[in-house]
Structures are given as C-alpha cells and as structure tokens.
Design an enzyme around this catalytic site. Structure first.
Site, mmCIF file in Angstrom:
data_model
loop_
_atom_site.group_PDB
_atom_site.id
_atom_site.type_symbol
_atom_site.label_atom_id
_atom_site.label_comp_id
_atom_site.label_asym_id
_atom_site.label_seq_id
_atom_site.Cartn_x
_atom_site.Cartn_y
_atom_site.Cartn_z
ATOM 1 N N ASP A 81 7.119 -6.244 12.033
ATOM 2 C CA ASP A 81 7.250 -6.577 10.612
ATOM 3 C C ASP A 81 8.134 -5.536 9.932
ATOM 4 O OD1 ASP A 81 6.706 -7.916 8.198
ATOM 5 O OD2 ASP A 81 4.953 -6.658 7.788
ATOM 6 N N HIS A 82 9.081 -5.977 9.142
ATOM 7 C CA HIS A 82 9.968 -5.089 8.386
ATOM 8 C C HIS A 82 10.639 -4.057 9.276
ATOM 9 C CE1 HIS A 82 9.230 -6.580 4.332
ATOM 10 N NE2 HIS A 82 7.988 -6.783 4.724
ATOM 11 N N HIS A 179 4.533 -6.807 -2.295
ATOM 12 C CA HIS A 179 3.691 -6.082 -1.342
ATOM 13 C C HIS A 179 2.664 -5.227 -2.081
ATOM 14 C CE1 HIS A 179 7.467 -6.546 1.178
ATOM 15 N NE2 HIS A 179 6.539 -7.201 1.853
ATOM 16 N N GLY A 180 1.565 -4.943 -1.397
ATOM 17 C CA GLY A 180 0.573 -4.043 -1.963
ATOM 18 C C GLY A 180 -0.432 -4.758 -2.845
ATOM 19 N N GLY A 208 3.998 -10.519 1.186
ATOM 20 C CA GLY A 208 3.266 -10.037 0.016
ATOM 21 C C GLY A 208 2.217 -11.012 -0.465
ATOM 22 N N SER A 210 -1.221 -11.031 0.163
ATOM 23 C CA SER A 210 -2.574 -10.557 -0.139
ATOM 24 C C SER A 210 -2.813 -10.603 -1.641
ATOM 25 C CB SER A 210 -2.765 -9.120 0.365
ATOM 26 O OG SER A 210 -2.836 -9.071 1.763
ATOM 27 N N ASN A 229 2.289 -13.890 5.542
ATOM 28 C CA ASN A 229 1.911 -12.534 5.929
ATOM 29 C C ASN A 229 0.754 -11.990 5.092
ATOM 30 O OD1 ASN A 229 4.245 -12.818 7.449
ATOM 31 N ND2 ASN A 229 5.096 -10.842 6.861
ATOM 32 N N ALA A 231 -1.500 -8.216 4.812
ATOM 33 C CA ALA A 231 -1.693 -6.838 5.265
ATOM 34 C C ALA A 231 -2.733 -6.114 4.415
ATOM 35 C CB ALA A 231 -0.372 -6.081 5.240
ATOM 36 N N THR A 232 -2.482 -6.012 3.099
ATOM 37 C CA THR A 232 -3.336 -5.222 2.213
ATOM 38 C C THR A 232 -4.791 -5.677 2.255
ATOM 39 O OG1 THR A 232 -1.471 -4.769 0.742
ATOM 40 C CG2 THR A 232 -3.671 -4.473 -0.173
#
Length: 283
Positions: A81-82, A179-180, A208, A210, A229, A231-232
């Site tokens: 990722d990234h 993101h975040g 982004g 989440s 996706n 993640a957070t």
C-alpha cells in the site's frame, strides 16, 4: 490460497461488489483478518504501508501472510500500500508480494505517469497487478506527507490519459475521502466517481475509508469502486481491546491475553465491512 489481486478485483467488478483491503501491522492483525475472511467466505487483501515494512520487513510480512493464506480456503492477496518509490515496489515484488501500489500522487501529473509506468513495465513481465493513484486522498497516510489545501478530486479526463499511458491495472481516485481520523462527517463525491467510471474500465480503489458511513461506501461500490481500503479502524479496534484488557488486568504480563481481545475486535470490524462491501460468500 495465496493469489494476486488482478482476477480478485475483476471478479468484484463483474459481480458489483468490492474486496476489502485491510492494513496489517503484525502477526495478530494477519491472523484476525484471515480468520474473518474464512468465517465470511470472502476474498481478502492484506496490505502493508512503507511504515509497517520499515518496522518489520517485507520478508516478515510475506512469510506471515503466505503461511496464513496457504492454510486458508479463501483467496488471500498481499499488497504493498502506498509504495513510496520505484525501489520499494521492486523490493516488494522480489520478496513475493502479489500486487503493489506505486503512489505518485504527490508529484506532478507527468512525473506521476513516468514513475507509475516505470513500475508497470517491471510488473508486467511477471503479470503482477499495479495500483496507482491520481488525485489527492486527504489526511496523512502512515509517515507520508500531509495533504491539505489542494483540489482533492481526480479529473476524469486526466484519469483516462493516465491509465492509457501507464497501463496500471487499478486506480485509486480522489473523491473526498481522507486518511486517518475524520474530524467531521466524511463525504464521497459520487458524481465525480461516476464521471471517472464512465471513462475507465479498470477497477477503481477507495482509500481513506475508515469512518466513512456504510451507505456512502455502498453507493461508491454501485458507482464502480471494486477495492476499499481500511487501516485506522483496525488500529483503533486492536489498541482498544489490548488496553481494555490491561486496564482490567494490570498485573498481567502475558501479551497473548490482551492481544487475543484486540484480535477479536479486528475480526468483528472486518466481518462487518465484508458484509457491507458485498464480498461475503464471494470466495
């Protein structure tokens, strides 16, 4: 089953659902995400950022995910990722990742094309899928730069040219996500997404996610997104379980016990997302 993402995403596109791509930080994340996929009979993508790779290594993650995948009856892919440069992507390919993302979204349009094309030329030789990014997904991904004050949306006409010149196999698009942790109500610009979809045939990716309401994500899937996706949310779920256990059991010195509660939290989050993405029973 340890597989690449190409057919996984094409199947999702044809079936009008999306595959969840979940960022994994350690062994516990890997086991929890794969356990969720098994229970939901869902294909799944596990992915790592450069920050996670720096913490451990590409080889560690390949070994963990390959072991989990080979014991699973559902398709499991490992994605970078990234990817923060040509060298990182090549290292991931050599290590055994089954797809990579090259993130050139922080450079100019022409430089992004050149960077992305340099990776796809290498990957095409072994038929490995390459995700790219065009437009700006806001916030801060891992230890990368903060994105703020720029037009966040992917231009549909630029996207068409970008894919034609780079030959990437999927494209992460800027449609309003970040993101975040969100500090307001997230909003996906579905009209922008539909305009991009009308000009592209390859799978589209939503970063982004989440904290984005499920109904917005479901609508984005109807408008062409095939990979989503997260993640957070997983980090928050694991950390909460771990800290809750330790708060109730301060004398505990066995890390497996709080980790088990963190894994339960991750599994619940992943399973809920698989239902919303429509990937349940699509393995």
């Amino acid at each position: 089953m340890f597989v690449d993402t190409k057919h996984m995403l094409l199947d999702a596109q044809a079936g009008h659902y999306a595959v969840g791509a979940f960022n994994v930080e350690n062994l516990e994340f890997v086991m929890a995400v794969v356990a969720a996929a098994q229970e939901k009979n869902s294909p799944v993508i596990l992915q790592t950022t450069p920050g996670s790779v720096k913490y451990a290594s590409l080889d560690y993650f390949v070994a963990m995910v390959r072991t989990a995948a080979e014991a699973a009856s559902v398709p499991v892919a490992l994605h970078l990722d990234h990817g923060d440069g040509f060298d990182r992507c090549v290292q991931a390919i050599r290590a055994g990742y089954t797809s990579v993302m090259i993130d050139g979204s922080h450079v100019s349009f022409e430089d992004n094309i050149a960077l992305t094309a340099s990776v796809t030329r290498i990957a095409q030789a072994i038929n490995l899928p390459v995700e790219a990014e065009l437009g700006k997904v806001g916030g801060k991904e891992d230890d990368g730069p903060m994105v703020a004050g720029e037009n966040p949306y992917t231009d549909p006409y630029e996207a068409e040219e970008f894919v034609a010149r780079t030959h990437c196999t999927s494209l992460a698009v800027g449609v309003g996500t970040a993101h975040g942790v969100y500090h307001g109500t997230p909003h996906i610009e579905q009209g922008v997404l539909k305009a991009i979809r009308s000009r592209l045939e390859i799978p589209l990716v939503l970063h982004g996610t989440s904290g984005v309401p499920d109904d917005q994500v479901a609508e984005a899937i109807r408008n062409g997104v095939c990979k989503v996706n997260y993640a957070t949310e997983l980090r928050q779920a694991y950390s909460k379980g771990y800290m809750d256990y330790m708060a109730s059991n301060p004398a505990n010195f066995d890390p497996k016990k709080p980790a088990a509660l963190g894994m339960e939290n991750i599994k619940a989050v992943v399973m809920a997302h698989m239902d919303n993405l429509g990937s349940t029973n699509k393995a």
